[in-house]
Design a protein around this motif. Structure first.
Motif, PDB file in Angstrom:
ATOM      1  N   ILE A  93      38.493  36.863  41.097  1.00  0.00           N
ATOM      2  CA  ILE A  93      38.372  37.812  40.245  1.00  0.00           C
ATOM      3  C   ILE A  93      39.007  39.196  40.963  1.00  0.00           C
ATOM      4  CG2 ILE A  93      36.615  39.570  39.402  1.00  0.00           C
ATOM      5  CD1 ILE A  93      34.770  37.081  39.060  1.00  0.00           C
ATOM      6  N   TRP A  94      38.838  39.261  42.311  1.00  0.00           N
ATOM      7  CA  TRP A  94      39.566  40.369  42.887  1.00  0.00           C
ATOM      8  C   TRP A  94      41.205  40.451  42.732  1.00  0.00           C
ATOM      9  CZ3 TRP A  94      43.101  40.313  46.942  1.00  0.00           C
ATOM     10  CH2 TRP A  94      43.467  41.638  47.633  1.00  0.00           C
ATOM     11  N   ALA A  95      41.726  39.083  42.695  1.00  0.00           N
ATOM     12  CA  ALA A  95      43.029  38.911  42.446  1.00  0.00           C
ATOM     13  C   ALA A  95      43.547  39.282  41.230  1.00  0.00           C
ATOM     14  CB  ALA A  95      43.556  37.572  42.829  1.00  0.00           C
ATOM     15  N   SER A 117      36.924  38.952  31.292  1.00  0.00           N
ATOM     16  CA  SER A 117      37.685  37.649  30.889  1.00  0.00           C
ATOM     17  C   SER A 117      37.959  37.065  32.273  1.00  0.00           C
ATOM     18  CB  SER A 117      39.178  38.112  30.704  1.00  0.00           C
ATOM     19  OG  SER A 117      39.930  37.078  30.490  1.00  0.00           O
ATOM     20  N   ALA A 118      38.066  37.892  33.528  1.00  0.00           N
ATOM     21  CA  ALA A 118      38.088  36.956  34.737  1.00  0.00           C
ATOM     22  C   ALA A 118      36.822  36.489  35.075  1.00  0.00           C
ATOM     23  CB  ALA A 118      38.393  38.127  35.938  1.00  0.00           C
ATOM     24  N   SER A 123      33.408  31.811  36.051  1.00  0.00           N
ATOM     25  CA  SER A 123      32.111  31.142  35.715  1.00  0.00           C
ATOM     26  C   SER A 123      32.423  29.705  35.049  1.00  0.00           C
ATOM     27  CB  SER A 123      31.079  31.949  34.721  1.00  0.00           C
ATOM     28  OG  SER A 123      30.175  31.350  34.325  1.00  0.00           O
ATOM     29  N   GLU A 124      33.287  29.506  34.132  1.00  0.00           N
ATOM     30  CA  GLU A 124      33.562  28.246  33.589  1.00  0.00           C
ATOM     31  C   GLU A 124      34.160  27.280  34.652  1.00  0.00           C
ATOM     32  OE1 GLU A 124      36.420  26.120  30.082  1.00  0.00           O
ATOM     33  OE2 GLU A 124      36.034  28.427  30.071  1.00  0.00           O
ATOM     34  N   ARG A 125      35.175  27.818  35.572  1.00  0.00           N
ATOM     35  CA  ARG A 125      35.579  27.046  36.432  1.00  0.00           C
ATOM     36  C   ARG A 125      34.476  26.680  37.553  1.00  0.00           C
ATOM     37  NH1 ARG A 125      37.260  26.838  41.666  1.00  0.00           N
ATOM     38  NH2 ARG A 125      36.407  28.804  42.076  1.00  0.00           N
ATOM     39  N   ALA A 126      33.576  27.549  37.953  1.00  0.00           N
ATOM     40  CA  ALA A 126      32.495  27.164  38.946  1.00  0.00           C
ATOM     41  C   ALA A 126      31.405  26.222  37.993  1.00  0.00           C
ATOM     42  CB  ALA A 126      31.718  28.195  39.232  1.00  0.00           C
ATOM     43  N   LYS A 127      31.354  26.339  36.840  1.00  0.00           N
ATOM     44  CA  LYS A 127      30.420  25.447  36.260  1.00  0.00           C
ATOM     45  C   LYS A 127      30.949  24.061  36.301  1.00  0.00           C
ATOM     46  CE  LYS A 127      27.978  24.604  31.872  1.00  0.00           C
ATOM     47  NZ  LYS A 127      27.953  25.075  30.442  1.00  0.00           N
TER      48      LYS A 127
END
Length: 152
Positions: A93-95, A117-118, A123-127
């Motif tokens: 998210i920082w990037a 959006s980030a 969240s989707e990626r982590a899920k």
């Protein structure tokens, strides 16, 4: 226990407007609400309901006529962007946020849009990774060898 909903008396608007709530009055009402046992969430909802539609809340307290300390808008914006940049713990998210955080004229709406959006993408990626990780961990291979009389 039933109790009344916390409400802010008056409407929060542009600094200096006579028909709008003064900063000190707002702070006083918030303190009274806390003393009466209202939660921070209840007070936050009351403040949001009292905000005039379309109002930019960017450190409007420094513009109040009865405020002793005045802050430069550029200083406030720079400090806010620095605090946001250094406070982001998730590097992905920082990037995504960093280019915006280097632009001191970035609009709050743009920051909110990109941050949302980030966060949604992360969240989707982590899920997805968690589901894959759980599938792998649930696939266990038995290391036991069995003989006719005994399993080890």
């Amino acid at each position: 226990m039933l109790r009344r909903e916390f409400k802010i008396q008056g409407q929060i608007g542009e600094p200096g407007h006579k028909d709008k709530l003064a900063y000190q009055s707002l702070i006083s009402q918030i303190e009274i609400g806390l003393q009466k046992g209202y939660t921070e969430e209840e007070i936050t909802h009351a403040v949001v309901r009292a905000v005039q539609a379309g109002l930019q809340l960017r450190v409007f307290a420094s513009k109040e006529s009865d405020t002793k300390i005045k802050y430069d808008e550029g200083l406030v914006q720079g400090l806010f962007l620095h605090a946001l940049e250094t406070g982001l713990a998730d590097e992905t998210i920082w990037a995504k946020m960093r280019p915006l955080l280097k632009n001191e004229s970035v609009a709050d709406e743009e920051l909110i849009e990109v941050m949302s959006s980030a966060m949604a993408a992360e969240s989707e990626r982590a899920k997805k990774f968690n589901q894959v990780g759980r599938a792998k961990s649930s696939l266990k291979v038995s290391t036991k060898t069995c003989r006719v009389t005994k399993c080890t």
